[in-house]
Design a protein around this motif. Structure first.
Motif, PDB file in Angstrom:
ATOM      1  N   VAL A 137      -8.289  33.489   1.585  1.00 56.05           N
ATOM      2  CA  VAL A 137      -8.015  34.561   0.630  1.00 56.05           C
ATOM      3  C   VAL A 137      -6.637  34.344   0.021  1.00 56.05           C
ATOM      4  N   SER A 138      -6.542  34.460  -1.298  1.00 57.57           N
ATOM      5  CA  SER A 138      -5.285  34.188  -1.988  1.00 57.57           C
ATOM      6  C   SER A 138      -4.145  35.087  -1.517  1.00 57.57           C
ATOM      7  N   THR A 139      -4.465  36.291  -1.067  1.00 55.77           N
ATOM      8  CA  THR A 139      -3.426  37.216  -0.585  1.00 55.77           C
ATOM      9  C   THR A 139      -3.128  37.037   0.899  1.00 55.77           C
ATOM     10  N   GLY A 140      -3.957  36.246   1.569  1.00 56.52           N
ATOM     11  CA  GLY A 140      -3.780  36.085   3.009  1.00 56.52           C
ATOM     12  C   GLY A 140      -4.406  37.192   3.821  1.00 56.52           C
ATOM     13  N   HIS A 141      -5.076  38.134   3.160  1.00 60.99           N
ATOM     14  CA  HIS A 141      -5.700  39.241   3.879  1.00 60.99           C
ATOM     15  C   HIS A 141      -6.946  38.767   4.631  1.00 60.99           C
ATOM     16  N   GLU A 142      -7.303  39.499   5.668  1.00 61.05           N
ATOM     17  CA  GLU A 142      -8.499  39.168   6.424  1.00 61.05           C
ATOM     18  C   GLU A 142      -9.746  39.601   5.653  1.00 61.05           C
ATOM     19  N   VAL A 143     -10.851  38.905   5.907  1.00 57.99           N
ATOM     20  CA  VAL A 143     -12.112  39.241   5.244  1.00 57.99           C
ATOM     21  C   VAL A 143     -13.018  39.989   6.206  1.00 57.99           C
ATOM     22  N   LYS A 144     -13.964  40.693   5.622  1.00 57.75           N
ATOM     23  CA  LYS A 144     -15.041  41.314   6.392  1.00 57.75           C
ATOM     24  C   LYS A 144     -16.328  40.566   6.067  1.00 57.75           C
ATOM     25  N   TRP A 145     -17.072  40.212   7.107  1.00 58.46           N
ATOM     26  CA  TRP A 145     -18.292  39.430   6.943  1.00 58.46           C
ATOM     27  C   TRP A 145     -19.520  40.329   7.039  1.00 58.46           C
ATOM     28  N   LYS A 146     -20.533  39.980   6.254  1.00 58.83           N
ATOM     29  CA  LYS A 146     -21.790  40.733   6.308  1.00 58.83           C
ATOM     30  C   LYS A 146     -22.948  39.849   5.860  1.00 58.83           C
ATOM     31  N   SER A 147     -24.085  40.011   6.552  1.00 60.02           N
ATOM     32  CA  SER A 147     -25.314  39.296   6.181  1.00 60.02           C
ATOM     33  C   SER A 147     -26.269  40.270   5.522  1.00 60.02           C
ATOM     34  N   SER A 148     -26.917  39.825   4.444  1.00 62.07           N
ATOM     35  CA  SER A 148     -27.875  40.697   3.759  1.00 62.07           C
ATOM     36  C   SER A 148     -29.132  40.906   4.600  1.00 62.07           C
ATOM     37  N   SER A 149     -29.382  40.012   5.562  1.00 64.67           N
ATOM     38  CA  SER A 149     -30.518  40.177   6.471  1.00 64.67           C
ATOM     39  C   SER A 149     -30.135  39.607   7.829  1.00 64.67           C
ATOM     40  N   SER A 150     -29.631  40.478   8.691  1.00 60.62           N
ATOM     41  CA  SER A 150     -29.222  40.038  10.020  1.00 60.62           C
ATOM     42  C   SER A 150     -30.405  39.598  10.869  1.00 60.62           C
ATOM     43  N   ALA A 151     -31.619  39.988  10.484  1.00 55.59           N
ATOM     44  CA  ALA A 151     -32.807  39.562  11.228  1.00 55.59           C
ATOM     45  C   ALA A 151     -33.057  38.071  11.028  1.00 55.59           C
ATOM     46  N   ILE A 152     -32.641  37.546   9.885  1.00 52.92           N
ATOM     47  CA  ILE A 152     -32.810  36.114   9.601  1.00 52.92           C
ATOM     48  C   ILE A 152     -31.617  35.326  10.111  1.00 52.92           C
ATOM     49  N   ALA A 153     -30.413  35.775   9.767  1.00 50.72           N
ATOM     50  CA  ALA A 153     -29.201  35.139  10.265  1.00 50.72           C
ATOM     51  C   ALA A 153     -28.102  36.194  10.336  1.00 50.72           C
ATOM     52  N   ILE A 155     -24.013  37.371  11.345  1.00 56.09           N
ATOM     53  CA  ILE A 155     -22.664  36.806  11.312  1.00 56.09           C
ATOM     54  C   ILE A 155     -21.723  37.779  12.002  1.00 56.09           C
ATOM     55  N   ASP A 156     -20.835  37.261  12.833  1.00 53.23           N
ATOM     56  CA  ASP A 156     -19.913  38.140  13.546  1.00 53.23           C
ATOM     57  C   ASP A 156     -18.604  38.279  12.777  1.00 53.23           C
ATOM     58  N   GLU A 157     -17.666  39.031  13.326  1.00 55.13           N
ATOM     59  CA  GLU A 157     -16.414  39.331  12.630  1.00 55.13           C
ATOM     60  C   GLU A 157     -15.527  38.105  12.436  1.00 55.13           C
ATOM     61  N   ASP A 158     -15.841  37.026  13.153  1.00 55.31           N
ATOM     62  CA  ASP A 158     -15.052  35.800  13.025  1.00 55.31           C
ATOM     63  C   ASP A 158     -15.713  34.769  12.119  1.00 55.31           C
ATOM     64  N   GLY A 159     -16.865  35.122  11.510  1.00 55.70           N
ATOM     65  CA  GLY A 159     -17.538  34.209  10.591  1.00 55.70           C
ATOM     66  C   GLY A 159     -18.526  33.261  11.246  1.00 55.70           C
ATOM     67  N   LEU A 160     -18.929  33.542  12.484  1.00 56.43           N
ATOM     68  CA  LEU A 160     -19.907  32.681  13.159  1.00 56.43           C
ATOM     69  C   LEU A 160     -21.318  33.137  12.810  1.00 56.43           C
ATOM     70  N   VAL A 161     -22.071  32.256  12.156  1.00 52.30           N
ATOM     71  CA  VAL A 161     -23.447  32.537  11.741  1.00 52.30           C
ATOM     72  C   VAL A 161     -24.409  32.091  12.839  1.00 52.30           C
ATOM     73  N   THR A 162     -25.405  32.932  13.142  1.00 54.30           N
ATOM     74  CA  THR A 162     -26.439  32.570  14.109  1.00 54.30           C
ATOM     75  C   THR A 162     -27.802  32.734  13.455  1.00 54.30           C
ATOM     76  N   ALA A 163     -28.544  31.617  13.358  1.00 51.59           N
ATOM     77  CA  ALA A 163     -29.879  31.649  12.770  1.00 51.59           C
ATOM     78  C   ALA A 163     -30.846  32.300  13.752  1.00 51.59           C
ATOM     79  N   LYS A 164     -31.704  33.210  13.218  1.00 50.06           N
ATOM     80  CA  LYS A 164     -32.589  33.961  14.103  1.00 50.06           C
ATOM     81  C   LYS A 164     -34.068  33.775  13.811  1.00 50.06           C
ATOM     82  N   LYS A 165     -34.436  33.669  12.550  1.00 47.17           N
ATOM     83  CA  LYS A 165     -35.829  33.388  12.229  1.00 47.17           C
ATOM     84  C   LYS A 165     -35.905  32.768  10.840  1.00 47.17           C
TER      85      LYS A 165
END
Length: 266
Positions: A137-153, A155-165
């Motif tokens: 981020v250009s400002t150095g601020h932290e980001v918030k992560w979100k998946s549009s379908s957590s049932a498929i994949a 993502i946690d607060e640290d950006g780790l994606v886990t594939a589910k189906k």
């Protein structure tokens, strides 16, 4: 704020008073001559672009030698303190005005939108696989992560994606009101068997071997366990004369092996 305890404020005040002293020395002659100077405010700049959290000092020189009052038209975009220190808050445009009696001057301030750069914009994963995303981020601020379908994949607060189906989803990193996205596709695994058909006699065994690109658990099933049974590891046991189909399955993908059990020749 105590101007005597802040080096930046002391410099601002020094510039202001020196400039004011110069103006007063020049206008004093005009007063002596009986003229009335036209009131005015001069600024060090009249337009400025800064990032979120960026700062600059808007210094002013006034015709009456007095320190002006500063005001922001939209403090939520850019604020200004008593000494003319402007701070960017969020993206947008506003006006900072320095005012004295009967005169004022304004500076147009544009606060740039932050930029977010992701480590990648797309990824293809097997079910059960993980992927570590990172965001700059250009400002150095932290980001918030979100998946549009957590049932498929997910993502946690640290950006780790886990594939589910199997399927597709979009992962977004958001900060300062802007976001960047990464398309995650969880693909169907490839699956194969070492045999598509086999002939056995009662009480014989055969080990089916399944090769799969996914690390998900395989399931084996017999269409007729009375003819040929199969355990969870794919080992077939022939029981009696007849035919049975052994099916191995994972994530909606399946392969089969036809088992024919013959009666021993007498």
């Amino acid at each position: 704020m105590n101007s005597h305890s802040h080096p930046l404020m002391r410099r601002i005040m020094l510039i202001f008073f020196l400039s004011s002293a110069l103006l007063l020395s020049q206008t004093g002659t005009a007063h002596a001559a009986g003229s009335n100077p036209f009131p005015f405010v001069l600024l060090t700049c009249y337009q400025k672009t800064i990032p979120i959290d960026g700062q600059f000092v808007l210094a002013a020189v006034t015709s009456n030698g007095k320190f002006p009052t500063f005001r922001s038209s939209k403090s939520s975009i850019a604020s200004v303190n008593t000494y003319g220190l402007v701070t960017g808050k969020k993206s947008g445009t506003c006006t900072i005005t320095a005012k004295i009696k009967n005169a004022e001057a304004s500076c147009k301030v544009t606060v740039e939108a932050s930029t977010i750069t992701l480590s990648q914009s797309s990824a293809i994963l097997e079910n059960g696989a993980t992927l570590q995303l990172s965001a700059d981020v250009s400002t150095g601020h932290e980001v918030k992560w979100k998946s549009s379908s957590s049932a498929i994949a997910s993502i946690d607060e640290d950006g780790l994606v886990t594939a589910k189906k199997c399927g597709s989803t979009t992962v977004r990193a958001t900060a300062d009101g802007v976001s960047a996205k990464c398309k995650i596709t969880v693909k169907k695994p490839s699956l194969s068997l070492n045999r598509s058909s086999i002939t056995l006699y009662p009480m014989e065994h055969f080990q089916l071997v399944a090769s799969c690109s996914s690390n998900r658990a395989l399931t084996f099933r017999s269409s007729s366990s009375a003819v040929a049974a199969v355990d969870e590891n794919g080992q077939i046991t022939a029981k009696k004369k007849g035919t049975a189909t052994i099916t191995v399955k994972v994530d909606g993908v399946s392969r089969t092996c036809k088992v024919t059990v013959k009666k021993p020749a007498e």
